[in-house]
Design a protein around this motif. Structure first.
Motif, mmCIF file in Angstrom:
data_model
loop_
_atom_site.group_PDB
_atom_site.id
_atom_site.type_symbol
_atom_site.label_atom_id
_atom_site.label_comp_id
_atom_site.label_asym_id
_atom_site.label_seq_id
_atom_site.Cartn_x
_atom_site.Cartn_y
_atom_site.Cartn_z
ATOM 1 N N UNK A 126 54.646 63.097 37.452
ATOM 2 C CA UNK A 126 54.514 62.308 36.237
ATOM 3 C C UNK A 126 53.751 63.112 35.193
ATOM 4 N N UNK A 127 53.678 62.581 33.978
ATOM 5 C CA UNK A 127 53.074 63.298 32.852
ATOM 6 C C UNK A 127 51.632 63.717 33.148
ATOM 7 N N UNK A 128 50.835 62.838 33.753
ATOM 8 C CA UNK A 128 49.434 63.185 33.999
ATOM 9 C C UNK A 128 49.308 64.311 35.022
ATOM 10 N N UNK A 129 50.167 64.319 36.028
ATOM 11 C CA UNK A 129 50.145 65.382 37.038
ATOM 12 C C UNK A 129 50.607 66.701 36.427
ATOM 13 N N UNK A 130 51.623 66.652 35.609
ATOM 14 C CA UNK A 130 52.112 67.847 34.915
ATOM 15 C C UNK A 130 51.010 68.415 34.020
ATOM 16 N N UNK A 146 51.421 70.456 25.660
ATOM 17 C CA UNK A 146 51.725 70.207 27.069
ATOM 18 C C UNK A 146 52.635 68.992 27.194
ATOM 19 N N UNK A 147 52.282 67.922 26.506
ATOM 20 C CA UNK A 147 53.092 66.699 26.565
ATOM 21 C C UNK A 147 54.489 66.930 25.999
ATOM 22 N N UNK A 148 54.575 67.734 24.950
ATOM 23 C CA UNK A 148 55.880 68.060 24.365
ATOM 24 C C UNK A 148 56.726 68.857 25.360
ATOM 25 N N UNK A 149 56.108 69.799 26.061
ATOM 26 C CA UNK A 149 56.835 70.586 27.070
ATOM 27 C C UNK A 149 57.356 69.664 28.172
ATOM 28 N N UNK A 150 56.530 68.725 28.621
ATOM 29 C CA UNK A 150 56.970 67.785 29.660
ATOM 30 C C UNK A 150 58.150 66.952 29.162
ATOM 31 N N UNK A 151 58.039 66.463 27.947
ATOM 32 C CA UNK A 151 59.103 65.638 27.373
ATOM 33 C C UNK A 151 60.418 66.416 27.266
ATOM 34 N N UNK A 152 60.339 67.688 26.916
ATOM 35 C CA UNK A 152 61.541 68.518 26.785
ATOM 36 C C UNK A 152 62.222 68.791 28.133
ATOM 37 N N UNK A 161 62.939 57.342 35.697
ATOM 38 C CA UNK A 161 62.117 57.434 36.923
ATOM 39 C C UNK A 161 60.643 57.671 36.615
ATOM 40 N N UNK A 162 60.349 58.100 35.413
ATOM 41 C CA UNK A 162 58.969 58.360 35.034
ATOM 42 C C UNK A 162 58.509 59.779 35.308
#
Length: 199
Positions: A126-130, A146-152, A161-162
């Motif tokens: 999930x986002x927090x683990x990433x 970081x959040x943008x990379x995860x979203x991409x 699925x989250x």
């Protein structure tokens, strides 16, 4: 240049394999990886049996990489794999291939890496683990990057699925190493990359 294939492989060497940061790979790096995986998997607790499992995985990976990367056949003399030797090995055994076609011990490493990132063991990164994994691995001063990379990284199914399942992580990891295209979403698997010097 930050997301070029060459730089992505440099990232893997510097931040995933070369644990002691001496600029080359050797057996000690993989012994350190085994202990790291044991401690992370145990959330700080140490288990001899878990260490033995990870030692098997990491030593198998070392032997496989050594066999693939020792182009000049000097490994028996110095016990080291240079950056260029490693890159040649990755190019030979990963470029243009799917996860299923990767060497067995490399697949085991990828699966182990997934387990280390999936801190709550729910089968989804999930986002927090990433985010946690990225900031613990290298210097980052912007959480939005970081959040943008995860979203991409995420497909529509991933969003439902989250996060990333093991099979999706395997697919992305294979593309990270095996797809020279800088426009594939897998380039963000380890967060916002910079150009990495291995000297």
């Amino acid at each position: 240049m930050a997301y070029s294939w060459d730089n992505r492989v440099s990232f893997v060497i510097k931040y995933l394999y070369d644990v002691d940061n001496n600029g080359y790979l050797d057996e000690r790096d993989f012994a350190c990886l085994a202990l790291r995986a044991t401690i992370v998997d145990g959330k700080g607790e140490f288990s001899h049996s878990r260490l033995q499992e990870y030692q098997h995985i990491m030593m198998s990976l070392w032997e496989e990489i050594a066999e693939l990367a020792d182009f000049n056949k000097d490994l028996l003399q110095d016990g080291k794999i240079s950056v260029e030797e490693f890159k040649q090995a990755v190019q030979q055994c990963c470029v243009g291939r799917r996860y299923e076609e990767f060497p067995q011990s490399m697949k085991m490493f990828i699966d182990t890496n997934f387990k280390m990132v999936d801190m709550n063991d729910d089968g989804v990164i999930e986002a927090d683990e990433f985010r946690f994994n990225c900031i613990m691995r290298f210097a980052i001063d912007d959480v939005e990057a970081v959040d943008d990379a995860f979203d991409r990284l995420l497909s529509d199914d991933d969003r439902r699925r989250g996060g990333l399942t093991l099979s999706r992580y395997q697919e992305l990891y294979a593309q990270f190493l095996g797809n020279p295209d800088e426009n594939c979403c897998a380039i963000y698997l380890f967060g916002p990359l910079s150009e990495f010097s291995l000297e």
